[in-house]
Write a protein that holds these residues in place. Structure first.
Motif, mmCIF file in Angstrom:
data_model
loop_
_atom_site.group_PDB
_atom_site.id
_atom_site.type_symbol
_atom_site.label_atom_id
_atom_site.label_comp_id
_atom_site.label_asym_id
_atom_site.label_seq_id
_atom_site.Cartn_x
_atom_site.Cartn_y
_atom_site.Cartn_z
ATOM 1 N N ARG A 154 0.860 -1.309 0.030
ATOM 2 C CA ARG A 154 0.073 -0.126 0.025
ATOM 3 C C ARG A 154 0.964 1.256 -0.028
ATOM 4 N NH1 ARG A 154 -5.194 -0.660 0.666
ATOM 5 N NH2 ARG A 154 -6.018 -2.910 1.300
ATOM 6 N N CYS A 155 0.153 2.269 -0.470
ATOM 7 C CA CYS A 155 0.951 3.725 -0.475
ATOM 8 C C CYS A 155 1.248 4.224 0.808
ATOM 9 C CB CYS A 155 0.048 4.696 -1.351
ATOM 10 S SG CYS A 155 0.847 6.380 -1.206
ATOM 11 N N GLY A 156 2.334 4.644 1.336
ATOM 12 C CA GLY A 156 2.811 5.113 2.523
ATOM 13 C C GLY A 156 1.926 6.377 2.778
ATOM 14 N N GLN A 157 1.435 7.050 1.586
ATOM 15 C CA GLN A 157 0.947 8.417 1.787
ATOM 16 C C GLN A 157 -0.568 8.336 1.968
ATOM 17 O OE1 GLN A 157 2.546 11.398 2.253
ATOM 18 N NE2 GLN A 157 0.795 12.260 2.550
ATOM 19 N N CYS A 158 -1.286 7.762 1.102
ATOM 20 C CA CYS A 158 -2.828 7.771 1.099
ATOM 21 C C CYS A 158 -3.257 6.376 1.214
ATOM 22 C CB CYS A 158 -3.209 8.102 -0.167
ATOM 23 S SG CYS A 158 -2.788 6.989 -1.789
ATOM 24 N N LYS A 159 -2.409 5.242 1.451
ATOM 25 C CA LYS A 159 -2.887 3.825 1.772
ATOM 26 C C LYS A 159 -3.350 3.151 0.612
ATOM 27 C CE LYS A 159 -1.175 4.594 5.847
ATOM 28 N NZ LYS A 159 0.301 4.667 5.952
ATOM 29 N N ARG A 160 -3.482 3.711 -0.483
ATOM 30 C CA ARG A 160 -4.085 2.933 -1.716
ATOM 31 C C ARG A 160 -3.254 1.684 -1.770
ATOM 32 N NH1 ARG A 160 -5.889 4.982 -7.428
ATOM 33 N NH2 ARG A 160 -6.260 3.157 -8.386
ATOM 34 N N THR A 188 3.000 9.621 -5.059
ATOM 35 C CA THR A 188 4.135 9.313 -3.906
ATOM 36 C C THR A 188 4.839 8.221 -4.492
ATOM 37 O OG1 THR A 188 2.800 10.040 -2.200
ATOM 38 C CG2 THR A 188 4.819 8.575 -1.704
ATOM 39 N N LEU A 189 6.163 8.313 -4.424
ATOM 40 C CA LEU A 189 7.121 7.195 -4.949
ATOM 41 C C LEU A 189 7.228 6.373 -3.683
ATOM 42 C CD1 LEU A 189 8.702 5.962 -7.375
ATOM 43 C CD2 LEU A 189 10.557 7.287 -6.658
ATOM 44 N N ASN A 190 6.812 4.998 -3.583
ATOM 45 C CA ASN A 190 7.118 4.059 -2.454
ATOM 46 C C ASN A 190 8.315 3.352 -2.977
ATOM 47 O OD1 ASN A 190 4.275 4.411 -0.865
ATOM 48 N ND2 ASN A 190 3.904 4.470 -3.063
ATOM 49 N N HIS A 191 9.103 2.950 -2.112
ATOM 50 C CA HIS A 191 10.203 2.226 -2.161
ATOM 51 C C HIS A 191 10.448 1.190 -0.868
ATOM 52 C CE1 HIS A 191 14.791 2.001 -3.383
ATOM 53 N NE2 HIS A 191 14.138 0.823 -3.085
ATOM 54 N N LYS A 244 5.067 4.112 -8.170
ATOM 55 C CA LYS A 244 4.603 5.132 -7.819
ATOM 56 C C LYS A 244 3.058 5.082 -7.629
ATOM 57 C CE LYS A 244 4.481 9.808 -9.903
ATOM 58 N NZ LYS A 244 5.103 10.528 -11.180
ATOM 59 N N CYS A 245 2.508 5.621 -6.843
ATOM 60 C CA CYS A 245 1.092 5.584 -6.526
ATOM 61 C C CYS A 245 0.377 6.604 -7.683
ATOM 62 C CB CYS A 245 0.740 6.129 -5.076
ATOM 63 S SG CYS A 245 -1.205 6.114 -4.928
ATOM 64 N N SER A 246 -0.873 5.823 -8.125
ATOM 65 C CA SER A 246 -1.334 6.683 -9.391
ATOM 66 C C SER A 246 -2.502 7.758 -8.704
ATOM 67 C CB SER A 246 -2.018 5.733 -10.286
ATOM 68 O OG SER A 246 -3.093 5.120 -9.369
ATOM 69 N N ARG A 247 -2.743 7.693 -7.476
ATOM 70 C CA ARG A 247 -3.560 8.460 -6.914
ATOM 71 C C ARG A 247 -2.969 9.920 -6.355
ATOM 72 N NH1 ARG A 247 -6.680 6.343 -1.632
ATOM 73 N NH2 ARG A 247 -7.997 5.426 -3.266
ATOM 74 N N CYS A 248 -1.800 9.720 -5.421
ATOM 75 C CA CYS A 248 -1.169 10.902 -4.862
ATOM 76 C C CYS A 248 0.018 11.195 -5.491
ATOM 77 C CB CYS A 248 -1.061 10.717 -3.345
ATOM 78 S SG CYS A 248 0.002 9.498 -2.994
#
Length: 60
Positions: free
Chosen positions: A6-12, A32-35, A26-30
């Protein structure tokens, strides 16, 4: 077994992943690049066979 990534920012929900060493998505919603990195690396049975084969071929 698959785990949710899940995205660390928006939890998608970004992906469902099995075994990995490193994942960057990379989250398509917000945006954020998640690593994510694996907490531990376990050797696979295949890599153990390759090492054993390499060792025996060097002896010949």
């Amino acid at each position: 077994m698959l785990k949710d990534c899940r995205c660390g920012q928006c939890k998608r929900l970004l992906a469902r992943v099995g075994e990995y060493t490193e994942l960057q998505i990379k989250c398509s919603r917000c945006g954020t690049l998640n690593h994510v990195k694996a907490t531990s690396l376990e050797r696979s049975p295949l890599s153990d066979k390759e090492v054993a084969h390499a060792a025996t071929s060097q002896l010949a």
